[in-house]
Design a protein around this motif. Structure first.
Motif, PDB file in Angstrom:
ATOM      1  N   PRO A   1      10.396  -3.601 -10.544  1.00 46.20           N
ATOM      2  CA  PRO A   1       9.078  -3.893 -11.122  1.00 46.20           C
ATOM      3  C   PRO A   1       8.222  -4.676 -10.112  1.00 46.20           C
ATOM      4  O   PRO A   1       8.713  -5.573  -9.428  1.00 46.20           O
ATOM      5  CB  PRO A   1       9.402  -4.754 -12.351  1.00 46.20           C
ATOM      6  N   GLN A   2       6.979  -4.321 -10.036  1.00 46.67           N
ATOM      7  CA  GLN A   2       6.050  -4.928  -9.082  1.00 46.67           C
ATOM      8  C   GLN A   2       4.900  -5.576  -9.849  1.00 46.67           C
ATOM      9  O   GLN A   2       4.604  -5.199 -10.978  1.00 46.67           O
ATOM     10  CB  GLN A   2       5.481  -3.844  -8.147  1.00 46.67           C
TER      11      GLN A   2
ATOM     12  N   LYS B   1       5.804  -0.181 -12.267  1.00 52.22           N
ATOM     13  CA  LYS B   1       7.055   0.241 -11.629  1.00 52.22           C
ATOM     14  C   LYS B   1       7.146   1.755 -11.549  1.00 52.22           C
ATOM     15  O   LYS B   1       6.411   2.468 -12.229  1.00 52.22           O
ATOM     16  CB  LYS B   1       8.276  -0.315 -12.368  1.00 52.22           C
ATOM     17  N   CYS B   2       8.084   2.209 -10.757  1.00 50.50           N
ATOM     18  CA  CYS B   2       8.387   3.639 -10.634  1.00 50.50           C
ATOM     19  C   CYS B   2       8.827   4.172 -11.992  1.00 50.50           C
ATOM     20  O   CYS B   2       9.697   3.586 -12.636  1.00 50.50           O
ATOM     21  CB  CYS B   2       9.496   3.830  -9.603  1.00 50.50           C
TER      22      CYS B   2
ATOM     23  N   CYS C   1       3.534   8.602  -3.341  1.00 49.31           N
ATOM     24  CA  CYS C   1       3.736   7.835  -4.578  1.00 49.31           C
ATOM     25  C   CYS C   1       2.488   7.030  -4.909  1.00 49.31           C
ATOM     26  O   CYS C   1       2.002   7.059  -6.038  1.00 49.31           O
ATOM     27  CB  CYS C   1       4.937   6.909  -4.428  1.00 49.31           C
ATOM     28  N   LYS C   2       1.982   6.313  -3.928  1.00 50.42           N
ATOM     29  CA  LYS C   2       0.794   5.481  -4.173  1.00 50.42           C
ATOM     30  C   LYS C   2      -0.394   6.329  -4.596  1.00 50.42           C
ATOM     31  O   LYS C   2      -1.152   5.963  -5.493  1.00 50.42           O
ATOM     32  CB  LYS C   2       0.452   4.665  -2.927  1.00 50.42           C
TER      33      LYS C   2
ATOM     34  N   PRO D   1       1.752  -3.652  -4.031  1.00 51.82           N
ATOM     35  CA  PRO D   1       2.956  -3.123  -4.685  1.00 51.82           C
ATOM     36  C   PRO D   1       3.318  -1.741  -4.156  1.00 51.82           C
ATOM     37  O   PRO D   1       2.470  -1.008  -3.661  1.00 51.82           O
ATOM     38  CB  PRO D   1       2.569  -3.062  -6.163  1.00 51.82           C
ATOM     39  N   SER D   2       4.604  -1.418  -4.281  1.00 52.79           N
ATOM     40  CA  SER D   2       5.096  -0.125  -3.829  1.00 52.79           C
ATOM     41  C   SER D   2       6.269   0.268  -4.720  1.00 52.79           C
ATOM     42  O   SER D   2       7.267  -0.441  -4.754  1.00 52.79           O
ATOM     43  CB  SER D   2       5.537  -0.238  -2.366  1.00 52.79           C
ATOM     44  N   PHE D   3       6.148   1.365  -5.426  1.00 54.86           N
ATOM     45  CA  PHE D   3       7.210   1.773  -6.359  1.00 54.86           C
ATOM     46  C   PHE D   3       8.485   2.143  -5.608  1.00 54.86           C
ATOM     47  O   PHE D   3       9.541   1.619  -5.872  1.00 54.86           O
ATOM     48  CB  PHE D   3       6.762   2.956  -7.202  1.00 54.86           C
ATOM     49  N   GLY D   4       8.393   3.105  -4.727  1.00 55.01           N
ATOM     50  CA  GLY D   4       9.510   3.488  -3.873  1.00 55.01           C
ATOM     51  C   GLY D   4       9.191   2.980  -2.484  1.00 55.01           C
ATOM     52  O   GLY D   4       8.098   3.193  -1.989  1.00 55.01           O
TER      53      GLY D   4
END
Length: 170
Positions: free
Chosen positions: A107-108, A118-119, A23-24, A33-36
């Motif tokens: 949200p990050q 965000k994802c 993802c990153k 930050p990390s979406f998932g």
């Protein structure tokens, strides 16, 4: 809810975090930050054996997303064609209202840009008929890209199998 869903088979997940890495990499998300995100739960003891569960926490792309309602500029949006919730960075003013509104922490904050991220289920990949990067990068096939209806079916079948294995046949 969007017409898509990321189902996690927790029995298959080993907590390797390949989903987070893919993802990153796909979304160029920096450190922080990390979406998932994989959340470690435990250890708990089952049958004298300590166990840790790994729970995958992406954005759930809610039916009525609080982040979209809270956004004062319209930067946080929901696509009408499939329900994917995403941020338009050109409209984000960095007020963090979406971060405050979301009960799931989806949200990050991106300190480098001063904006929310965000994802978005890798919507560009989805538009090409591909699965999100977290799903394709899962090393144990624990993540599935399916519909919410299919998720319900999978869970019911899994529960039915579990109870028939626990109940001895007379």
């Amino acid at each position: 809810m969007s017409e898509y869903y990321i189902y996690q088979d927790q029995k298959r997940c080993i907590g390797c975090r390949a989903c987070e890495l893919h993802c990153k990499t796909e979304n160029d998300v920096r450190v922080g930050p990390s979406f998932g995100k994989i959340i470690n739960v435990g250890p708990t003891v089952r049958g004298d054996v300590p166990r840790i569960n790994f729970i995958f926490m992406p954005c759930f792309h809610c039916e009525n997303p609080w982040c979209v309602s809270a956004c004062p500029t319209g930067a946080m949006q929901k696509r009408s064609k499939d329900g994917i919730v995403f941020v338009d960075p050109s409209l984000c003013i960095g007020c963090k209202a979406c971060i405050t509104a979301c009960p799931w922490g989806a949200p990050q904050w991106d300190k480098d840009t001063g904006k929310a991220i965000k994802c978005d289920y890798c919507k560009d990949r989805v538009d090409q008929g591909l699965e999100p990067a977290c799903v394709t990068g899962c090393t144990t096939d624990a993540l599935k890209w399916i519909s919410p209806a299919k998720s319900s079916q999978v869970r019911r079948e899994r529960f039915a199998k579990a109870i028939t294995e626990e109940i001895p046949f007379p």
